[in-house]
Design an enzyme around this catalytic site. Structure first.
Site, PDB file in Angstrom:
ATOM      1  N   ARG A 221     -17.227 -15.391  80.911  1.00  0.00           N
ATOM      2  CA  ARG A 221     -17.637 -14.534  79.692  1.00  0.00           C
ATOM      3  C   ARG A 221     -18.468 -15.566  78.856  1.00  0.00           C
ATOM      4  O   ARG A 221     -18.052 -16.794  78.637  1.00  0.00           O
ATOM      5  CB  ARG A 221     -16.535 -14.095  78.998  1.00  0.00           C
ATOM      6  N   HIS A 269     -25.953 -11.590  84.304  1.00  0.00           N
ATOM      7  CA  HIS A 269     -24.586 -10.994  84.638  1.00  0.00           C
ATOM      8  C   HIS A 269     -24.614 -10.451  85.915  1.00  0.00           C
ATOM      9  O   HIS A 269     -24.077  -9.288  86.051  1.00  0.00           O
ATOM     10  CB  HIS A 269     -24.006 -10.277  83.456  1.00  0.00           C
TER      11      HIS A 269
HETATM   12  P1  NAP Z   1      -7.485 -13.480  87.549  1.00  0.00           P
HETATM   13  O1  NAP Z   1      -7.129 -13.305  88.797  1.00  0.00           O
HETATM   14  O2  NAP Z   1      -6.608 -12.894  86.378  1.00  0.00           O
HETATM   15  O3  NAP Z   1      -7.546 -15.123  87.367  1.00  0.00           O
HETATM   16  C1  NAP Z   1      -7.559 -15.956  85.945  1.00  0.00           C
HETATM   17  C2  NAP Z   1      -7.068 -17.218  86.321  1.00  0.00           C
HETATM   18  O4  NAP Z   1      -7.311 -17.767  85.160  1.00  0.00           O
HETATM   19  C3  NAP Z   1      -5.679 -17.569  86.740  1.00  0.00           C
HETATM   20  O5  NAP Z   1      -5.596 -18.736  87.887  1.00  0.00           O
HETATM   21  C4  NAP Z   1      -5.242 -18.092  85.534  1.00  0.00           C
HETATM   22  O6  NAP Z   1      -4.171 -18.877  85.537  1.00  0.00           O
HETATM   23  C5  NAP Z   1      -6.074 -18.676  84.563  1.00  0.00           C
HETATM   24  N1  NAP Z   1      -5.890 -18.703  83.302  1.00  0.00           N
HETATM   25  C6  NAP Z   1      -5.776 -17.785  82.388  1.00  0.00           C
HETATM   26  N2  NAP Z   1      -5.739 -18.003  81.006  1.00  0.00           N
HETATM   27  C7  NAP Z   1      -5.638 -19.534  80.997  1.00  0.00           C
HETATM   28  C8  NAP Z   1      -5.470 -20.450  80.196  1.00  0.00           C
HETATM   29  N3  NAP Z   1      -5.192 -20.074  79.123  1.00  0.00           N
HETATM   30  N4  NAP Z   1      -5.428 -21.738  80.685  1.00  0.00           N
HETATM   31  C9  NAP Z   1      -5.802 -21.949  82.159  1.00  0.00           C
HETATM   32  N5  NAP Z   1      -5.706 -21.033  83.098  1.00  0.00           N
HETATM   33  C10 NAP Z   1      -5.838 -19.897  82.587  1.00  0.00           C
HETATM   34  O7  NAP Z   1      -9.119 -13.255  87.080  1.00  0.00           O
HETATM   35  P2  NAP Z   1     -10.246 -12.962  88.307  1.00  0.00           P
HETATM   36  O8  NAP Z   1     -10.267 -11.854  88.887  1.00  0.00           O
HETATM   37  O9  NAP Z   1     -10.326 -14.319  88.993  1.00  0.00           O
HETATM   38  O10 NAP Z   1     -11.596 -13.223  87.156  1.00  0.00           O
HETATM   39  C11 NAP Z   1     -11.735 -14.085  86.299  1.00  0.00           C
HETATM   40  C12 NAP Z   1     -12.845 -13.843  85.183  1.00  0.00           C
HETATM   41  O11 NAP Z   1     -14.030 -13.682  86.061  1.00  0.00           O
HETATM   42  C13 NAP Z   1     -12.699 -12.408  84.784  1.00  0.00           C
HETATM   43  O12 NAP Z   1     -11.771 -12.336  83.514  1.00  0.00           O
HETATM   44  C14 NAP Z   1     -14.126 -12.032  84.152  1.00  0.00           C
HETATM   45  O13 NAP Z   1     -14.252 -12.427  83.035  1.00  0.00           O
HETATM   46  C15 NAP Z   1     -14.853 -12.638  84.949  1.00  0.00           C
HETATM   47  N6  NAP Z   1     -16.026 -12.099  85.865  1.00  0.00           N
HETATM   48  C16 NAP Z   1     -17.390 -12.280  86.093  1.00  0.00           C
HETATM   49  C17 NAP Z   1     -18.215 -11.571  86.808  1.00  0.00           C
HETATM   50  C18 NAP Z   1     -19.395 -11.957  86.619  1.00  0.00           C
HETATM   51  O14 NAP Z   1     -20.322 -11.052  87.375  1.00  0.00           O
HETATM   52  N7  NAP Z   1     -20.065 -12.917  85.723  1.00  0.00           N
HETATM   53  C19 NAP Z   1     -17.392 -10.721  87.727  1.00  0.00           C
HETATM   54  C20 NAP Z   1     -16.174 -10.628  87.848  1.00  0.00           C
HETATM   55  C21 NAP Z   1     -15.346 -11.238  86.875  1.00  0.00           C
HETATM   56  P3  NAP Z   1      -2.574 -18.302  86.338  1.00  0.00           P
HETATM   57  O15 NAP Z   1      -2.785 -18.412  87.648  1.00  0.00           O
HETATM   58  O16 NAP Z   1      -1.661 -19.415  85.778  1.00  0.00           O
HETATM   59  O17 NAP Z   1      -2.286 -16.931  85.585  1.00  0.00           O
HETATM   60  C1  GLV Z   2     -17.567  -8.351  85.461  1.00  0.00           C
HETATM   61  O1  GLV Z   2     -18.069  -9.324  84.612  1.00  0.00           O
HETATM   62  C2  GLV Z   2     -16.212  -8.124  85.542  1.00  0.00           C
HETATM   63  O2  GLV Z   2     -15.321  -8.543  84.858  1.00  0.00           O
HETATM   64  O3  GLV Z   2     -16.068  -7.405  86.721  1.00  0.00           O
END
Ligand code: NAP
Ligand code: GLV
Length: 306
Positions: A221, A269
Site C-alpha cells: 500500500r 496498482h
Molecule cells: P497476509 O497473508 O495477511 O500476510 C501479512 C504478513 O505481514 C504476515 O506475514 C504478517 O505477519 C506480516 N505482518 C503484519 N503486520 C506486521 C507487523 N506489524 N510487523 C511485521 N510483520 C507484519 O497478507 P497477504 O495476503 O500476503 O497480502 C499482503 C498485502 O499485500 C495486502 O494486505 C495488500 O495490502 C497487498 N496487496 C497488494 C496487491 C497489489 O496489487 N498491489 C494485491 C494484493 C495484495 P504474521 O505472519 O506474523 O501474521
Molecule cells: C489489492 O490491492 C488487494 O488488496 O487485493
C-alpha cells in the site's frame, strides 16, 4: 440465503452472474440503499451506509487481500470479515516482484536505454550474493514471493510479526529484529498489510539502514512509504531506485515527482489483480463451509487490522 454485492470501482454484472451460477439456490443482488437484509456481503471499499444498514450479516467477504479500506469503517459487531487468501494473486505477485528484482539486478533499464540508441554495449556481470532481497510480510503473498526469489538463487530475508520458517529464507520476527533484517537487505520488498503498526514503515530512518545502493519495491500500500524520504535517499545516492505499484493517492497525481523520476518505475496498482473466477470459487467455498459450521482461512483479526 441472500448475498449482497457492494464493490466500489468494480463492474457488478459479471460478479453477480458468477455468484448466481455458483450458488443457484441463493438470492444474489447488487446493494442499493434501503435494500433487504442479507446473510453475506461481497465487498470492496463499501460506504459506511452499507454497513450501517446491513445489520444481519454473518460474514463480509472482501474481494481483495488487503482490508485496510474496510478497517476504516465501523463494522457490524457480529459479522466475520474474510479476505481473499491468495486466489491466484500469489503467483502474479511472484512474477511481478521477480521481474522488478531481476530488472534491477541485471540492469535491464540501462540496456533498454542503450539499445534504444542502437548502442551494442556490455556491462560487467554483477554477483547475486551482493543483492540480498528482504521481503517484509511473509503471508499468503510474501511467502510465495520469497520462495520464487530463492529459486533464482538470490539470498532472501523475510520479516514478519511472528517468527516463521521458510525454506531457503533467513527469517526475522517482530520489531526487535527489524534492524537486523534491514541491515541484511539490499533490495526491500514490501508485502505487509496496511495497519497502524505498518503505516510509514518505509521512512528515512528505516530505509537508511538498507545496504548502500538499496532498492525499494512497494507492492503493498502507498501509505507504507514516505514518498519524500524515498526521493531524498534516491537523490542523495544512498538508494539506487524503486519500483512502485501502489501510492498514497491513486491514481498517482499527474504532478507527482515519481512519474518523471529516472530511477523510479511506476505501475498502476496491477502487481496482483483480483481474478474474478478464482475469487468467486474461493468465496462460494467459504460461504458453504460457514453454512456447515466449519472454519475458513483468511478471517481478519479486527484488533490486529489484518
Ligand atoms: P497476509 O497473508 O495477511 O500476510 C501479512 C504478513 O505481514 C504476515 O506475514 C504478517 O505477519 C506480516 N505482518 C503484519 N503486520 C506486521 C507487523 N506489524 N510487523 C511485521 N510483520 C507484519 O497478507 P497477504 O495476503 O500476503 O497480502 C499482503 C498485502 O499485500 C495486502 O494486505 C495488500 O495490502 C497487498 N496487496 C497488494 C496487491 C497489489 O496489487 N498491489 C494485491 C494484493 C495484495 P504474521 O505472519 O506474523 O501474521
Ligand atoms: C489489492 O490491492 C488487494 O488488496 O487485493
Amino acid at each position: 440465503m441472500h448475498i449482497t454485492f457492494c464493490c466500489t470501482d468494480t463492474k457488478a454484472e459479471p460478479w453477480l452472474d458468477g455468484l448466481r451460477a455458483a450458488l443457484p439456490g441463493a438470492t444474489v443482488t447488487q446493494w442499493q440503499a434501503g435494500a433487504a437484509q442479507a446473510d453475506y456481503a461481497v465487498v470492496w471499499a463499501p460506504p459506511q451506509q452499507f454497513l450501517d444498514e446491513q445489520m444481519a450479516l454473518k460474514a463480509i467477504l472482501n474481494i481483495g487481500a488487503g482490508v485496510d479500506a474496510l478497517m476504516k469503517l465501523k463494522l457490524p459487531a457480529k459479522a466475520k470479515v474474510i479476505r481473499l487468501d491468495d486466489a491466484g494473486m500469489a503467483v502474479q505477485m511472484a512474477e511481478y516482484v521477480c521481474q522488478a528484482v531481476v530488472r534491477h539486478f541485471r540492469e535491464l533499464d540501462v540496456y533498454e536505454t542503450e539499445t534504444a540508441q542502437q548502442n551494442w554495449a556490455f556491462r560487467k556481470p554483477r554477483n547475486r550474493v551482493d543483492f540480498p532481497v528482504g521481503v517484509m510480510g511473509l503471508g499468503a503473498l510474501g511467502e510465495r514471493v520469497a520462495q520464487a526469489l530463492h529459486s533464482f538463487e538470490f539470498p532472501v530475508n523475510g520479516w514478519s510479526r511472528s517468527a516463521k520458517s521458510v525454506n531457503g529464507v533467513q527469517c526475522f520476527g517482530g520489531l526487535g529484529e527489524l534492524d537486523n533484517f534491514l541491515r541484511a537487505t539490499r533490495i526491500l520488498v514490501c508485502l505487509l498489510p496496511l495497519t497502524p503498526d505498518t503505516r510509514d514503515i518505509m521512512r528515512r530512518e528505516t530505509l537508511s539502514k538498507l545496504q548502500l545502493g538499496g532498492y525499494v519495491i512497494n507492492v503493498a500500500r502507498g501509505a507504507h512509504l514516505v514518498d519524500e524520504d524515498l526521493l531524498s535517499l534516491v537523490d542523495s545516492g544512498h538508494l539506487s531506485g524503486a519500483t512502485l505499484d501502489v501510492f498514497r493517492t491513486e491514481p498517482l497525481p499527474q504532478a507527482h515527482p515519481f512519474w518523471q523520476h529516472p530511477k523510479i518505475n511506476v505501475t498502476p496498482h496491477v502487481s496482483a489483480r483480483t481474478l474474478r473466477d478464482e475469487s468467486i470459487h474461493q468465496i462460494v467455498g467459504k460461504i458453504a463451509a460457514l453454512e456447515r459450521g466449519e472454519g475458513v482461512a483468511g478471517i481478519v483479526d479486527i484488533q490486529r487490522g489484518y
